[in-house]
Design a protein around this motif. Structure first.
Motif, PDB file in Angstrom:
ATOM      1  N   SER A 148      -2.122   8.232  -4.484  1.00 55.48           N
ATOM      2  CA  SER A 148      -2.230   7.464  -5.727  1.00 55.48           C
ATOM      3  C   SER A 148      -3.589   7.706  -6.362  1.00 55.48           C
ATOM      4  O   SER A 148      -4.509   8.236  -5.735  1.00 55.48           O
ATOM      5  N   ALA A 149      -3.719   7.267  -7.587  1.00 57.97           N
ATOM      6  CA  ALA A 149      -5.022   7.270  -8.248  1.00 57.97           C
ATOM      7  C   ALA A 149      -5.926   6.240  -7.569  1.00 57.97           C
ATOM      8  O   ALA A 149      -5.445   5.172  -7.145  1.00 57.97           O
ATOM      9  N   PRO A 150      -7.225   6.512  -7.451  1.00 58.28           N
ATOM     10  CA  PRO A 150      -8.130   5.558  -6.786  1.00 58.28           C
ATOM     11  C   PRO A 150      -8.078   4.161  -7.386  1.00 58.28           C
ATOM     12  O   PRO A 150      -8.111   3.165  -6.650  1.00 58.28           O
ATOM     13  N   GLY A 151      -7.977   4.069  -8.715  1.00 59.87           N
ATOM     14  CA  GLY A 151      -7.947   2.760  -9.354  1.00 59.87           C
ATOM     15  C   GLY A 151      -6.745   1.925  -8.941  1.00 59.87           C
ATOM     16  O   GLY A 151      -6.850   0.701  -8.793  1.00 59.87           O
ATOM     17  N   GLU A 152      -5.595   2.561  -8.740  1.00 61.59           N
ATOM     18  CA  GLU A 152      -4.400   1.837  -8.310  1.00 61.59           C
ATOM     19  C   GLU A 152      -4.595   1.237  -6.923  1.00 61.59           C
ATOM     20  O   GLU A 152      -4.190   0.102  -6.659  1.00 61.59           O
ATOM     21  N   VAL A 153      -5.223   2.013  -6.041  1.00 59.93           N
ATOM     22  CA  VAL A 153      -5.474   1.521  -4.677  1.00 59.93           C
ATOM     23  C   VAL A 153      -6.499   0.390  -4.704  1.00 59.93           C
ATOM     24  O   VAL A 153      -6.357  -0.618  -3.999  1.00 59.93           O
ATOM     25  N   ALA A 154      -7.540   0.550  -5.523  1.00 56.07           N
ATOM     26  CA  ALA A 154      -8.551  -0.498  -5.637  1.00 56.07           C
ATOM     27  C   ALA A 154      -7.926  -1.804  -6.123  1.00 56.07           C
ATOM     28  O   ALA A 154      -8.265  -2.892  -5.637  1.00 56.07           O
ATOM     29  N   ASN A 155      -7.005  -1.741  -7.092  1.00 64.36           N
ATOM     30  CA  ASN A 155      -6.320  -2.943  -7.573  1.00 64.36           C
ATOM     31  C   ASN A 155      -5.476  -3.576  -6.474  1.00 64.36           C
ATOM     32  O   ASN A 155      -5.436  -4.805  -6.331  1.00 64.36           O
ATOM     33  N   ILE A 157      -6.029  -3.471  -3.307  1.00 60.82           N
ATOM     34  CA  ILE A 157      -6.955  -4.102  -2.363  1.00 60.82           C
ATOM     35  C   ILE A 157      -7.475  -5.426  -2.901  1.00 60.82           C
ATOM     36  O   ILE A 157      -7.499  -6.436  -2.197  1.00 60.82           O
ATOM     37  N   ARG A 158      -7.884  -5.437  -4.185  1.00 61.63           N
ATOM     38  CA  ARG A 158      -8.440  -6.660  -4.782  1.00 61.63           C
ATOM     39  C   ARG A 158      -7.407  -7.781  -4.841  1.00 61.63           C
ATOM     40  O   ARG A 158      -7.727  -8.949  -4.572  1.00 61.63           O
ATOM     41  N   GLN A 159      -6.183  -7.428  -5.179  1.00 60.29           N
ATOM     42  CA  GLN A 159      -5.145  -8.453  -5.284  1.00 60.29           C
ATOM     43  C   GLN A 159      -4.866  -9.132  -3.951  1.00 60.29           C
ATOM     44  O   GLN A 159      -4.459 -10.297  -3.921  1.00 60.29           O
TER      45      GLN A 159
END
Length: 228
Positions: A148-155, A157-159
């Motif tokens: 996945s795109a890094p931003g999708e994974v970061a989201n 994780i944050r959620q």
């Protein structure tokens, strides 16, 4: 029992367990590890005080990381492990690289804590998986390995307010600012996972590669005629 563990998900690692001790040889350059695998095996066997010929060393088990990873490097490790197992008449076991990475980082966390592990997939993407410990030596994936795109994974994780770790965090520090750690997989963890699963009665350890996407290089189409 002599065990050989191989992982080529990032660079290359070859580890030999003999007499209860591990001996590791590694190549960090991901552009050269395919050519270096035989040398790494010979080096690790030599450090273990065993014959350079793996057959003479009486290797009984071969464990290999199945990725995900880029096509060329992953394939090199899987082929080397398969040839070694066939040559030595050894058992061959496959374990996912993200599972190994999760297991080694979960060692430093509370037993009930979940973790997302992230590695660099290139093309501005990451390989990742959401995992939790399964006893002191095994690991369970809550979500399967993905790219996945890094931003999708970061989201993701944050959620869920999850901890995260892995070399992919170092590649994208803005998305993953405070990881548990950023080190590469330690191939020695692989036999811990295999033996834990055997104790639970697991009998199959597939060695099929986890590419998750097509190779970077594809066969070309039909060449155009001269002058067109």
């Amino acid at each position: 029992m002599t065990v050989v563990a191989i992982d080529t998900s990032a660079g290359a690692q070859v580890a030999v367990r003999s007499g209860g001790q591990w001996f590791v040889a590694a190549e960090e350059d991901s552009r050269a590890h395919a050519e270096r695998l035989a040398q790494l095996l010979e080096q690790a066997l030599g450090e273990a005080g065993l014959p350079a010929n793996a057959g003479d060393a009486q290797v009984e088990s071969v464990v290999v990381g199945t990725g995900p990873a880029p096509f060329t490097g992953l394939r090199a490790g899987l082929v080397a492990a398969h040839v070694l197992a066939r040559t030595c008449g050894a058992q061959e076991f496959g374990v996912g690289a993200l599972e190994l990475l999760a297991r080694q980082y979960l060692d430093g966390l509370p037993s009930d804590q979940e973790l997302v592990v992230v590695t660099d997939a290139r093309r501005r993407e990451v390989y990742w998986a959401h995992a939790r410990a399964l006893g002191p030596d095994d690991v369970e994936l809550i979500s399967p390995a993905k790219v996945s795109a890094p931003g999708e994974v970061a989201n993701y994780i944050r959620q869920r307010n999850l901890s995260y770790a892995g070399p992919g965090c170092a590649a994208y520090p803005q998305e993953f600012p405070s990881p548990v750690g950023v080190g590469q997989v330690d191939v020695r963890v692989s036999m811990r996972v295999v033996e834990a699963r055997q104790r639970r009665g697991v009998e199959t350890f597939p060695t099929q590669p986890q590419y998750l996407r097509r190779p970077d290089i594809h066969p070309g189409g039909k060449p155009a005629a001269v002058g067109k």
